[in-house]
Design an enzyme around this catalytic site. Structure first.
Site, PDB file in Angstrom:
ATOM      1  N   TYR A   1      -9.891   3.588 -16.556  1.00 20.64           N
ATOM      2  CA  TYR A   1      -9.847   4.271 -15.245  1.00 20.64           C
ATOM      3  C   TYR A   1     -11.216   4.901 -14.938  1.00 20.64           C
ATOM      4  CZ  TYR A   1      -7.467   6.457 -11.271  1.00 20.64           C
ATOM      5  OH  TYR A   1      -7.076   6.827  -9.999  1.00 20.64           O
TER       6      TYR A   1
ATOM      7  N   SER B   1       0.824  -1.218   0.000  1.00 19.13           N
ATOM      8  CA  SER B   1       0.000   0.000   0.000  1.00 19.13           C
ATOM      9  C   SER B   1       0.852   1.258   0.000  1.00 19.13           C
ATOM     10  CB  SER B   1      -0.877   0.046   1.260  1.00 19.13           C
ATOM     11  OG  SER B   1      -1.835  -0.972   1.258  1.00 19.13           O
TER      12      SER B   1
ATOM     13  N   ILE C   1      -7.107   6.453   0.350  1.00 16.37           N
ATOM     14  CA  ILE C   1      -8.268   5.567   0.207  1.00 16.37           C
ATOM     15  C   ILE C   1      -8.977   5.830  -1.113  1.00 16.37           C
ATOM     16  CG2 ILE C   1     -10.630   5.284   1.071  1.00 16.37           C
ATOM     17  CD1 ILE C   1      -9.551   5.665   3.884  1.00 16.37           C
TER      18      ILE C   1
ATOM     19  N   LYS D   1     -11.179  11.319  -9.005  1.00 12.04           N
ATOM     20  CA  LYS D   1      -9.907  11.994  -8.680  1.00 12.04           C
ATOM     21  C   LYS D   1      -9.979  13.487  -9.043  1.00 12.04           C
ATOM     22  CE  LYS D   1      -7.561   8.549  -6.948  1.00 12.04           C
ATOM     23  NZ  LYS D   1      -7.547   8.421  -5.468  1.00 12.04           N
TER      24      LYS D   1
END
Ligand code: NAP
Length: 264
Positions: free
Chosen positions: A155, A19, A92, A162
Site C-alpha cells: 500500500y 466505484s 478520489i 491517507k
C-alpha cells in the site's frame, strides 16, 4: 420522506458501477438528494453518463482535480445548476502502479508528489473552491483506508497519503466548522472493496479474501454499505459529528490479534 430531501450533493470519483462513489451516489439519490457528478476525464464519460442517466442525473461534468482551473470551472457550473450544495463527496485517489508494489523505500520523489497531489491536496483544493457555494451546515466527505494508521504490504505511498488525508480532514473540520457556515468534514474508512483503483495495489485480491476471516462480522463490505454511512454523514442526523474517521469495515480495525478462523 428521504433523509436528504431538499439537499444537493456534488460527488467526485465515479469511474464505473463498482466505484465507492457510485454506491454513495445511489444511497444519496435514494434518500432524496439532488445529485451532480464529476468524473476524471473523457475516457470515463462513456461509462459515467449512462450510470447518471439510470437515476435521472443530468449534471455530469469532467474535472481533473490536479487542475485548479478545472476545479474552478466545475464549481461555477455547479453554482449555475444548483445555486448551492449541501454535500460534497471526494472519492478520489491515485498513485502510479509501480509505487504500489515492492519496497516503500523505493518510492520516487515524483511518485510521492503525484500521490499526495491527487489523493490529498485535491480535497483541500476542492473544499476551498466549493466554499462560496457550500450552504450553511453542509457536509464534506472523503474516503480513506486503514493503511493510514497500519502498515500494509504494497500500500506504500498511498498509506502515507491517507494519513495526510485524515489529518487534512481534521484541519479542514477546525477551519470550516468555525466559519459562519459551520461546515462539517469527515472521512469514511472503508474495508477493502474490489474497484478499479484497488486493482492497482499489488496483492489486493489476497488481502480482500483474508479480510473476511478476521473481521468480526466475518464478511467483506460493499459499496452500498459505504453509501448508507455517507447518507448519514451527509444528513442532519450527524449534525454534531465533524473531523471524524468513521470505519465501515465490518469491525476489522478493532481486532487486536488478526488470526484467521482456521488458525489454532
Ligand atoms: P475507483 O472506482 O477507481 O475510484 C477512484 C476515482 O478517482 C476514479 O473515478 C478515478 O478516475 C478518480 N481519479 C483519479 N485521479 C483523478 C484526477 N486527477 N481527477 C479526478 N478524479 C481522479 O476506486 P474506489 O476504490 O472507488 O476509490 C474511491 C476512494 O475510496 C479512493 O480515495 C480510495 O482510496 C478509497 N478507498 C478505497 C478502498 C477500496 O478497497 N476500494 C478502501 C478504502 C478507501 P480514473 O479512473 O480516471 O483515474
Amino acid at each position: 420522506m428521504g433523509l436528504l430531501d431538499g439537499k444537493t450533493a456534488l460527488i467526485f470519483g465515479v469511474a464505473n458501477d463498482h466505484s465507492i462513489a457510485w454506491g454513495i451516489t445511489q444511497a444519496l439519490h435514494r434518500e432524496g438528494a439532488t445529485i451532480g457528478l464529476s468524473y476524471a476525464g473523457e475516457v470515463l464519460e462513456r461509462r459515467v453518463k449512462p450510470l447518471a442517466a439510470s437515476i435521472g442525473v443530468d449534471f455530469v461534468e469532467p474535472c481533473d482535480v490536479s487542475s485548479d482551473e478545472e476545479i474552478r470551472v466545475l464549481m461555477e457550473k455547479a453554482r449555475q445548476a444548483f445555486g448551492g450544495i449541501d454535500i460534497l463527496v471526494h472519492s478520489i485517489a491515485f498513485a502510479n502502479r509501480d509505487e504500489l508494489s515492492g519496497g516503500f523505500h523505493e518510492t520516487s520523489r515524483e511518485g510521492f508528489h503525484l500521490a499526495m497531489d491527487i489523493s490529498v491536496y485535491s480535497l483541500i483544493a476542492v473544499a476551498h473552491a466549493a466554499l462560496p457555494i457550500m450552504r450553511d451546515n453542509s457536509s464534506i466527505l472523503t474516503l480513506t483506508y486503514l493503511g493510514s494508521v497500519r502498515a500494509f504490504p504494497n500500500y506504500n505511498v498511498m498509506g502515507v497519503a491517507k494519513a495526510a488525508l485524515e489529518a487534512s480532514v481534521r484541519y479542514l473540520a477546525l477551519d470550516l466548522g468555525a466559519s459562519e457556515k459551520h461546515i462539517r468534514v469527515n472521512a469514511i474508512s472503508a474495508g477493502p472493496i474490489r474497484t478499479l483503483s484497488a486493482a492497482g495495489v499489488s496483492g489486493f485480491k489476497g488481502l480482500h479474501s483474508r479480510f473476511r476471516e478476521i473481521a468480526p462480522l466475518r464478511r467483506n463490505i460493499g459499496i452500498e454499505e459505504v453509501g448508507n454511512a455517507a447518507a448519514y454523514l451527509g444528513s442532519d442526523l450527524s449534525a454534531g459529528v465533524t473531523g471524524e474517521v468513521h470505519y465501515v469495515d465490518a469491525g476489522y480495525n478493532i481486532v487486536g490479534l488478526p488470526i484467521a478462523d482456521d488458525s489454532s
